[in-house]
Design a protein around this motif. Structure first.
Motif, short mmCIF file in Angstrom:
data_model
loop_
_atom_site.label_atom_id
_atom_site.label_comp_id
_atom_site.label_asym_id
_atom_site.label_seq_id
_atom_site.Cartn_x
_atom_site.Cartn_y
_atom_site.Cartn_z
N LEU A 265 -32.71 -68.42 12.51
CA LEU A 265 -31.64 -67.36 12.51
C LEU A 265 -31.81 -66.38 13.63
N THR A 266 -30.62 -65.51 13.88
CA THR A 266 -30.50 -64.72 14.92
C THR A 266 -29.70 -63.63 14.20
N GLY A 267 -30.16 -62.54 14.23
CA GLY A 267 -29.43 -61.24 13.61
C GLY A 267 -29.39 -59.93 14.45
N GLY A 268 -28.18 -59.19 14.55
CA GLY A 268 -28.06 -58.10 15.37
C GLY A 268 -28.83 -57.03 14.35
N TYR A 269 -30.17 -56.45 14.86
CA TYR A 269 -30.74 -55.44 13.93
C TYR A 269 -30.03 -54.00 13.98
N LEU A 270 -30.17 -53.57 15.01
CA LEU A 270 -29.65 -52.26 15.18
C LEU A 270 -29.03 -51.90 16.65
N TYR A 271 -28.14 -50.98 16.45
CA TYR A 271 -27.16 -50.76 17.83
C TYR A 271 -27.07 -49.35 18.02
N GLY A 272 -26.82 -48.90 19.18
CA GLY A 272 -26.42 -47.29 19.41
C GLY A 272 -25.28 -47.50 20.25
N ALA A 273 -24.17 -46.69 20.06
CA ALA A 273 -23.21 -46.68 21.05
C ALA A 273 -22.31 -45.40 21.21
N HIS A 274 -22.05 -44.98 22.34
CA HIS A 274 -21.52 -43.57 22.48
C HIS A 274 -20.26 -43.55 21.90
N PRO A 275 -19.65 -42.26 21.46
CA PRO A 275 -18.36 -42.33 20.89
C PRO A 275 -17.36 -42.70 22.15
N CYS A 276 -17.69 -42.42 23.09
CA CYS A 276 -16.48 -42.66 24.24
C CYS A 276 -15.94 -44.00 24.06
N LEU A 277 -16.80 -44.87 23.70
CA LEU A 277 -16.06 -46.45 23.59
C LEU A 277 -15.05 -46.23 22.39
N ARG A 278 -15.00 -45.73 21.29
CA ARG A 278 -14.17 -45.70 20.42
C ARG A 278 -13.13 -45.03 20.76
N GLU A 279 -13.19 -43.72 21.63
CA GLU A 279 -12.10 -43.12 22.16
C GLU A 279 -11.31 -43.97 23.17
N SER A 280 -11.93 -44.99 23.84
CA SER A 280 -11.44 -45.90 24.82
C SER A 280 -10.85 -46.98 24.12
N THR A 299 -28.98 -69.98 12.11
CA THR A 299 -27.87 -69.10 11.76
C THR A 299 -27.75 -67.93 12.34
N LEU A 300 -26.30 -67.35 12.55
CA LEU A 300 -26.13 -66.12 12.86
C LEU A 300 -26.03 -65.18 11.54
N SER A 301 -27.09 -64.34 11.37
CA SER A 301 -26.97 -63.59 10.04
C SER A 301 -26.38 -62.25 10.45
N LEU A 302 -25.72 -61.61 9.81
CA LEU A 302 -25.16 -60.29 9.95
C LEU A 302 -26.01 -59.51 9.11
N LEU A 303 -27.31 -59.99 8.60
CA LEU A 303 -28.16 -59.45 7.89
C LEU A 303 -27.74 -58.76 6.51
N ARG A 304 -28.37 -57.44 5.80
CA ARG A 304 -27.99 -57.07 4.77
C ARG A 304 -27.14 -56.05 4.78
N GLY A 305 -26.12 -56.16 3.68
CA GLY A 305 -25.01 -55.39 3.50
C GLY A 305 -23.50 -56.04 3.43
N ASP A 306 -22.47 -55.38 2.98
CA ASP A 306 -21.46 -56.31 2.57
C ASP A 306 -20.24 -55.33 3.31
N GLU A 307 -20.54 -54.67 4.29
CA GLU A 307 -19.65 -53.92 5.13
C GLU A 307 -18.23 -54.62 5.15
N PRO A 308 -17.00 -54.11 5.17
CA PRO A 308 -15.79 -54.92 5.31
C PRO A 308 -15.65 -55.29 6.90
N TYR A 309 -16.06 -54.90 7.76
CA TYR A 309 -16.32 -55.46 9.12
C TYR A 309 -16.76 -56.69 9.34
N LYS A 310 -17.73 -56.95 8.32
CA LYS A 310 -18.56 -58.17 8.57
C LYS A 310 -17.70 -59.45 7.78
#
Length: 369
Positions: A265-280, A299-310
């Motif tokens: 499997l492959t999974g995105g574990y953690l990220y950080g994003a500057h608020p300017c991205l959302r502002e754009s 497998t492309l795992s979205l890892l734990r959690g049932d967030e709506p965006y997933k």
């Protein structure tokens, strides 16, 4: 075939085990990145408690063919639990795929001796994990209960993931978001091993910034977590078990993503994003999934959690398992733990039903019960 077993409790021995552990890890098709030596040994240095290390290993001659990386905890009941703790999305043992039931039986026997008066509590085992083979051969009382929910997608290019979306309108929106990222000039840069430390520190700075004023996982802001991440991910990048990606606008790093990989499997574990991205009006979730899909295998795992965006991507829900293993003398600990799990699950279901009742306006005819 004769196997030898050993219980290792010395931290230096754990460190020296890296070459043998890496070979075994590569021979276990069910292993996730959270079973790699780099991840587990680094976790121990940040979170382990002196005198609690319990590594049960099985050898065929000089070859390491099975290992259970565990630590002793005292509460709520004496238990041997997987190394990796709450910051690891999957827990498991390692078993060489080339070795059969005799190696599994040897590991089970060694674990019964190592446990003594403690319960063996294997949390967050992915379905198909190596610990299932151990569970099937366990000679004493045992119990399987559900653990966290993970969401999984096929390891496929982003174009194929977009094609999975349920409607033409949803697919059009996703493609528009990808075009928006391109129009903004967001560029991806895969970080080289000698740049990993700096990139991870930037990731954590951006992670803190993006969650400022909102509820954040407190552990992600702690020094011990930062030290663990920086210490573990460098070797994992070198071995191909991790990819660190920077996202740049002009000369500025505006986001950093950490993706973990293994054979299965492959999974995105953690990220950080500057608020300017959302502002754009950049869709960060789409940006990250696009980058993760590029490196996906298994497998492309979205890892734990049932967030709506997933859920937007129509993933398959996969429930991790909690495997409880006991000896006859520790069967009461198993029963108490299983009872506690049942009570907690019932409580979560009641809360879910109440939330659904309130969402429907609190008048669906059943009084909310």
């Amino acid at each position: 075939m004769t196997y030898t077993t050993e219980l290792l409790t010395d931290e230096d021995t754990f460190a020296a085990l890296a070459p043998d552990w890496d070979r075994l890890y590569g021979s276990c098709g069910a292993a996730t990145p959270f079973q790699s030596h780099a991840w587990l040994h680094s976790w121990w240095l940040s979170y382990g408690r002196h005198g609690r290390l319990r590594l049960v290993v099985v050898r065929d001659g000089a070859d390491l063919v099975a290992a259970a990386p565990l630590t002793l905890v005292r509460t709520p009941v004496p238990s041997l639990v997987p190394l990796g703790g709450a910051i690891s999305d999957y827990g498991d043992v390692l078993l060489d795929d080339a070795h059969g039931t005799d190696a599994v039986a040897a590991l089970a026997e060694a674990l019964t001796r190592a446990a003594r008066g403690a319960l063996i509590d294997l949390r967050e085992v992915r379905p198909g994990g190596a610990a299932e083979r151990l569970y099937d051969h366990w000679p004493g009382p045992r119990r399987r209960v559900p653990d966290a929910l993970c969401l999984e997608l096929p390891a496929a290019p982003m174009a194929d993931l977009v094609a999975r979306l349920p409607s033409a309108k949803a697919r059009q929106r996703a493609r528009a978001k990808l075009r928006r990222l391109a129009a903004l000039g967001v560029e991806r840069h895969v970080v080289e091993p000698d740049e990993v430390d700096k990139a991870l520190r930037r990731l954590l700075e951006l992670h803190r910034l993006q969650w400022q004023g909102r509820k954040v996982t407190p552990e992600h802001l702690r020094t011990r977590f930062r030290e663990h991440l920086v210490r573990s991910v460098g070797p994992m990048v070198c071995s191909g078990d991790a990819v660190v990606t920077e996202f740049r606008l002009a000369d500025d790093v505006v986001a950093v993503d950490l993706t973990l990989r293994s054979r299965c499997l492959t999974g995105g574990y953690l990220y950080g994003a500057h608020p300017c991205l959302r502002e754009s009006r950049a869709d960060v979730a789409v940006m990250l999934l696009d980058a993760c899909a590029e490196h996906a295998r298994g497998t492309l795992s979205l890892l734990r959690g049932d967030e709506p965006y997933k859920r937007h991507w129509r993933p398959e829900p996969v429930v991790n398992q909690r495997l409880l293993l006991a000896r006859r003398r520790t069967a009461p600990l198993l029963a108490a733990t299983a009872c506690d799990v049942a009570v907690r699950l019932h409580g979560k279901e009641l809360l879910r039903r109440r939330a659904e009742w309130r969402r429907r306006g609190g008048h669906d005819g059943d009084g909310g019960s």
